[in-house]
Design an enzyme around this catalytic site. Structure first.
Site, PDB file in Angstrom:
ATOM      1  N   ASN A 161       0.870  -1.177   0.000  1.00 59.90           N
ATOM      2  CA  ASN A 161       0.000   0.000   0.000  1.00 59.90           C
ATOM      3  C   ASN A 161       0.909   1.229   0.000  1.00 59.90           C
ATOM      4  O   ASN A 161       1.520   1.532   1.020  1.00 59.90           O
ATOM      5  CB  ASN A 161      -0.901  -0.031   1.243  1.00 59.90           C
ATOM      6  CG  ASN A 161      -1.717   1.245   1.393  1.00 59.90           C
ATOM      7  OD1 ASN A 161      -1.766   2.082   0.497  1.00 59.90           O
ATOM      8  ND2 ASN A 161      -2.379   1.372   2.543  1.00 59.90           N
ATOM      9  N   LYS A 214       0.057   4.248  -0.169  1.00 61.12           N
ATOM     10  CA  LYS A 214      -0.554   5.423   0.476  1.00 61.12           C
ATOM     11  C   LYS A 214      -0.327   6.662  -0.412  1.00 61.12           C
ATOM     12  O   LYS A 214      -0.330   6.535  -1.633  1.00 61.12           O
ATOM     13  CB  LYS A 214      -0.020   5.595   1.899  1.00 61.12           C
ATOM     14  CG  LYS A 214      -0.166   4.297   2.706  1.00 61.12           C
ATOM     15  CD  LYS A 214       0.091   4.438   4.165  1.00 61.12           C
ATOM     16  CE  LYS A 214      -0.089   3.088   4.848  1.00 61.12           C
ATOM     17  NZ  LYS A 214       0.074   3.155   6.294  1.00 61.12           N
ATOM     18  N   HIS A 223      -9.440   1.248   5.128  1.00 64.45           N
ATOM     19  CA  HIS A 223      -8.149   1.417   5.803  1.00 64.45           C
ATOM     20  C   HIS A 223      -8.328   2.328   7.011  1.00 64.45           C
ATOM     21  O   HIS A 223      -9.093   3.291   6.958  1.00 64.45           O
ATOM     22  CB  HIS A 223      -7.109   2.010   4.841  1.00 64.45           C
ATOM     23  CG  HIS A 223      -5.724   1.929   5.384  1.00 64.45           C
ATOM     24  ND1 HIS A 223      -5.248   2.813   6.327  1.00 64.45           N
ATOM     25  CD2 HIS A 223      -4.729   1.037   5.169  1.00 64.45           C
ATOM     26  CE1 HIS A 223      -4.010   2.470   6.643  1.00 64.45           C
ATOM     27  NE2 HIS A 223      -3.675   1.397   5.955  1.00 64.45           N
ATOM     28  N   GLU A 262      -6.622   4.627   8.220  1.00 62.55           N
ATOM     29  CA  GLU A 262      -6.347   6.057   8.003  1.00 62.55           C
ATOM     30  C   GLU A 262      -7.561   6.753   7.414  1.00 62.55           C
ATOM     31  O   GLU A 262      -7.792   7.933   7.670  1.00 62.55           O
ATOM     32  CB  GLU A 262      -5.109   6.214   7.094  1.00 62.55           C
ATOM     33  CG  GLU A 262      -3.832   5.892   7.857  1.00 62.55           C
ATOM     34  CD  GLU A 262      -2.687   5.367   7.013  1.00 62.55           C
ATOM     35  OE1 GLU A 262      -2.742   5.457   5.771  1.00 62.55           O
ATOM     36  OE2 GLU A 262      -1.728   4.844   7.614  1.00 62.55           O
ATOM     37  N   GLU A 310      -5.103  -5.019  10.591  1.00 57.80           N
ATOM     38  CA  GLU A 310      -4.062  -4.015  10.823  1.00 57.80           C
ATOM     39  C   GLU A 310      -4.343  -3.293  12.136  1.00 57.80           C
ATOM     40  O   GLU A 310      -5.148  -2.350  12.164  1.00 57.80           O
ATOM     41  CB  GLU A 310      -4.056  -2.980   9.684  1.00 57.80           C
ATOM     42  CG  GLU A 310      -3.770  -3.567   8.317  1.00 57.80           C
ATOM     43  CD  GLU A 310      -3.219  -2.521   7.342  1.00 57.80           C
ATOM     44  OE1 GLU A 310      -2.153  -2.776   6.782  1.00 57.80           O
ATOM     45  OE2 GLU A 310      -3.841  -1.459   7.171  1.00 57.80           O
ATOM     46  N   GLY A 333       2.860   2.088  10.835  1.00 59.67           N
ATOM     47  CA  GLY A 333       3.866   3.142  10.698  1.00 59.67           C
ATOM     48  C   GLY A 333       4.609   3.468  11.986  1.00 59.67           C
ATOM     49  O   GLY A 333       5.277   4.485  12.072  1.00 59.67           O
ATOM     50  N   SER A 365       3.688  -2.294  10.257  1.00 59.30           N
ATOM     51  CA  SER A 365       5.130  -2.370  10.468  1.00 59.30           C
ATOM     52  C   SER A 365       5.755  -3.698  10.033  1.00 59.30           C
ATOM     53  O   SER A 365       6.657  -4.213  10.692  1.00 59.30           O
ATOM     54  CB  SER A 365       5.475  -2.054  11.929  1.00 59.30           C
ATOM     55  OG  SER A 365       5.087  -0.726  12.250  1.00 59.30           O
TER      56      SER A 365
HETATM   57  P1  13P Z   1       3.221   0.258   7.600  1.00 61.14           P
HETATM   58  O1  13P Z   1       3.699  -1.024   6.979  1.00 61.14           O
HETATM   59  O2  13P Z   1       3.954   1.456   7.086  1.00 61.14           O
HETATM   60  O3  13P Z   1       3.149   0.158   9.081  1.00 61.14           O
HETATM   61  O4  13P Z   1       1.712   0.481   7.091  1.00 61.14           O
HETATM   62  C1  13P Z   1       0.810  -0.569   7.181  1.00 61.14           C
HETATM   63  C2  13P Z   1      -0.419  -0.209   6.435  1.00 61.14           C
HETATM   64  O5  13P Z   1      -1.150   0.679   6.854  1.00 61.14           O
HETATM   65  C3  13P Z   1      -0.692  -0.915   5.192  1.00 61.14           C
HETATM   66  O6  13P Z   1      -1.981  -0.661   4.748  1.00 61.14           O
END
Ligand code: 13P
Length: 250
Positions: free
Chosen positions: A10, A12, A93, A95, A163, A169, A208
């Site tokens: 992803n 982002k 997601h 976020e 997740e 992150g 992560s």
């Molecule tokens: P990270 O791997 O950067 O922690 O992000 C995970 C994520 O949100 C994938 O959708």
């Protein structure tokens, strides 16, 4: 039962056209890895070009609207993603759930729209650190799954990504034991809702994931792949995760 693993990246809100250069080495690794699937979800602006150039990699969007067309300025429909050459789309997601106040009902409508358009929906769920600290992680995840899962989902049309929000992150992750416990719970809930089809739905872990922990996490029962953020942005970091998934898929 062991399902074919999916390693999905992803990107982002990262990536310009020059970033598509990462796809060639990722594609070579994906093609060499015969036992697993690989996907990249770039930003919308790169989907069509990525889909035209990606060899051995499925391309996905990062979100879609629940409607097919209409007066929704700035949004992208599932049909548009299909038209651009995508085969997958991430919905729900964390976020977006937090920044855009997306509810379980919104996410379910998006997943339904995705499936209707012929896309595989990658449906994200996961608890906050507060919920985990209060011992309510399982309840929170089960309730999100119940609220956002389309009842028509099958193992071919939908994938779950677990997740934990606090692991995204941050470099912090649950232990393999905690991941295994949650994936087992999600599997049971999927079977509860979808019947035997629930056995075929892949459950990815995200949060992560790096080349250092991928092999360990991907060896956990009911972890059918990974959804990778930061470590999917370069082939140098992502290829070892693809290789780890292939190696544990004997
Ligand atoms: P990270 O791997 O950067 O922690 O992000 C995970 C994520 O949100 C994938 O959708």
């Amino acid at each position: 039962m062991s399902l074919r693993k999916l390693v999905a990246g992803n990107w982002k809100m990262n990536g310009l056209r020059i970033s598509l250069g990462e796809l060639a080495p990722i594609g070579r690794a994906a093609t060499a890895a015969k036992r697993i699937d690989v996907a990249i979800c770039p930003p919308f602006t790169l989907v069509a070009q990525a889909a035209a150039n990606a060899d051995g990699i499925a391309i996905g969007g990062q979100d879609c609207h629940f409607a097919t067309t209409g007066a929704y300025t700035g949004y992208i429909s599932a049909d548009m993603l299909t038209d651009a050459g995508a085969s997958h789309v991430i919905v729900g997601h964390s976020e977006r759930r937090s920044a855009n106040h997306e509810t379980d009902a919104d996410v379910r409508a998006k997943a339904e729209a995705a499936m209707e358009a012929g896309l595989v929906a990658i449906l994200c769920i996961g608890e906050t650190d507060k919920q985990r600290d209060a011992g309510r992680a399982g309840l929170a995840v089960a309730s999100q799954l119940d609220g956002s899962l389309p009842r028509t989902a099958t193992g071919d049309t939908l994938i779950i990504a677990y997740e934990p929000r606090w692991a995204i992150g941050t470099g912090r992750t649950p232990s393999s034991g905690e991941i295994g416990e949650m994936h087992k719970l999600i599997r049971a809930k999927l079977i509860d809702i979808l019947g035997t089809e629930g056995v075929r739905v892949r459950i990815l872990y995200g949060g992560s994931v790096t080349s250092h922990n991928a092999a360990e996490f991907l060896s956990v029962p009911d972890v059918d792949g990974a959804l990778v953020g930061g470590a999917s942005l370069t082939a140098a970091q992502f290829v070892p995760i693809i290789e780890a998934a292939e190696n544990v898929s004997q």
